[in-house]
Design an enzyme around this catalytic site. Structure first.
Site, short mmCIF file in Angstrom:
data_model
loop_
_atom_site.label_atom_id
_atom_site.label_comp_id
_atom_site.label_asym_id
_atom_site.label_seq_id
_atom_site.Cartn_x
_atom_site.Cartn_y
_atom_site.Cartn_z
N GLU A 1 -66.15 24.23 35.50
CA GLU A 1 -64.84 24.52 34.90
C GLU A 1 -64.72 26.00 34.55
O GLU A 1 -65.70 26.62 34.15
CB GLU A 1 -64.71 23.72 33.59
CG GLU A 1 -63.53 22.78 33.55
CD GLU A 1 -63.43 22.03 32.23
OE1 GLU A 1 -63.81 20.85 32.22
OE2 GLU A 1 -62.98 22.62 31.25
N GLU B 1 -57.31 28.44 27.60
CA GLU B 1 -56.62 27.45 26.77
C GLU B 1 -55.83 28.17 25.69
O GLU B 1 -56.34 29.09 25.05
CB GLU B 1 -57.64 26.52 26.12
CG GLU B 1 -58.28 25.59 27.12
CD GLU B 1 -59.55 24.94 26.59
OE1 GLU B 1 -60.36 25.64 25.95
OE2 GLU B 1 -59.73 23.75 26.81
N ASP C 1 -61.85 28.00 32.13
CA ASP C 1 -60.70 27.63 31.29
C ASP C 1 -60.01 28.80 30.59
O ASP C 1 -60.68 29.62 29.97
CB ASP C 1 -61.15 26.70 30.14
CG ASP C 1 -61.81 25.43 30.62
OD1 ASP C 1 -61.46 24.96 31.69
OD2 ASP C 1 -62.69 24.92 29.89
#
Ligand SMILES: *[C@@H]1O[C@H](CO)[C@@H](O)[C@H](O)[C@H]1NC(C)=O
Length: 328
Positions: free
Chosen positions: A107, A111, A109
């Site tokens: 992953e 956010e 990310d």
């Protein structure tokens, strides 16, 4: 001639915009690059075909996913976040392969964590590699602008040797692949996702402030989609088709000295949390951390932070969708 000022303003914004895209990469329409992931009519593609609204209301969040799988490249979107009271709301722009590699996913990310009225959104970045979900590598930052007022460009550069997160033209974080990280560096093909969802349990002060649906719908706007890299055949994961990156020198050369200076300055001013300095989580910082005593001192004064379940965005999303299914 009455229209002259308007035309002038438009022209200027085009120029400013083009500057933001100094990488000169093609901008895709939504249908060229993405498909809806969930959320029924809470995903709206605007008439121009190049902008999308994702909304969260009491029924559902929403999200989209890239049609292709990628191994390395430059991935970018302009995003405008919902304003006012957004506690518990999370907007995410990230890469994952949890659907293909359930037991050893990767992953990368971005956010965006909502906040109570009058307090700013914060950004969190993180990576996982080969299911390294026991070692969160989160960092959190404030911004030098209000991300609910205008569109800003958020980008991920991912190569075999490093990952760089950008906000507009500023590199805000660089992760260099080190030998000791082993499989923790994302290294398998991933798709891109954008979602808005209810993360009441953890997003704002560790779940102290929940989503308040009195203020719904929460709408995040996306445009200027760039998906530029090597696509991977979903059946034969070793079969790669790479776009020409010679026009996009930043992809191959990484970070310039002047970009690095800006990055350092950003981090000094705006970084609020780094896993490298979290002594509660890591008695010994993970091997790739380079400890700067001044930074350690400065980051001491920030409150401890709660993280999203510690199993990665993919799992958070899955949980979220399951609870929705039950609610419906
Ligand atoms: C990924 O994890 C598995 C165990 O789940 C391990 O066997 C494998 O060697 C790891 N791969 C890398 C590249 O570290």
């Amino acid at each position: 001639m009455e229209n002259f000022p308007l035309i002038f303003v438009l022209l200027c914004s085009v120029l400013v915009f083009a500057h933001g895209f100094s990488r000169n990469l093609p901008i895709l329409s939504f249908d060229e690059g993405y498909s809806q992931l969930f959320g029924d009519d809470n995903l709206i593609v605007l008439k121009d075909g190049k902008s999308v609204h994702l909304s969260l209301d009491e029924r559902t969040g929403s999200g989209f996913v890239s049609q292709d799988l990628y191994l390395h490249g430059f991935f970018s979107a302009s995003i405008k976040l919902p304003a006012d009271y957004t506690a518990g709301v999370v907007v995410a722009f990230y890469m994952s392969n949890g659907d293909i590699f359930e037991k050893n996913h990767d992953e990368i990310d971005f956010e965006f964590l909502g906040n109570i009225r009058g307090k700013e959104w914060r950004i969190q970045t993180n990576i996982y590699g080969n299911e390294s979900t026991k070692v969160g590598r989160e960092e959190r930052y404030g911004l030098w602008f209000d991300p609910t007022e205008n569109f800003h460009q958020y980008s991920i550069l991912w190569t075999n040797t490093h990952i760089i997160f950008y906000v507009d033209d500023i590199a805000i974080r660089e992760i260099k692949r080190t030998e000791s990280m082993g499989g923790d560096f994302p290294s398998k093909p991933m798709t891109l996702y954008a979602t808005i969802w209810d993360a009441s349990e953890w997003a704002t002060n560790g779940g102290k402030y929940k989503v308040n649906y009195k203020y719904a719908p929460y709408i995040a706007e996306f445009s200027n989609f760039v998906l530029h890299g090597c696509t991977v055949d979903p059946v034969d994961l070793t079969s790669l088709k790479c776009e020409d990156t010679s026009s996009a020198s930043s992809i191959t050369t990484g970070i310039s000295p002047s970009q690095r200076a800006k990055m350092e300055s950003f981090r000094k001013k705006h970084m609020q949390y780094s896993y490298c300095y979290d002594k509660i989580r890591y008695k010994t910082p993970p091997s790739e951390c380079v400890i700067n005593p001044k930074e350690a001192e400065r980051l001491k004064k920030f409150d401890p932070v709660t993280f999203g379940g510690g199993r990665g965005h993919h799992h958070a999303r899955k949980r979220h969708r399951q609870s929705q299914a039950v609610a419906i």
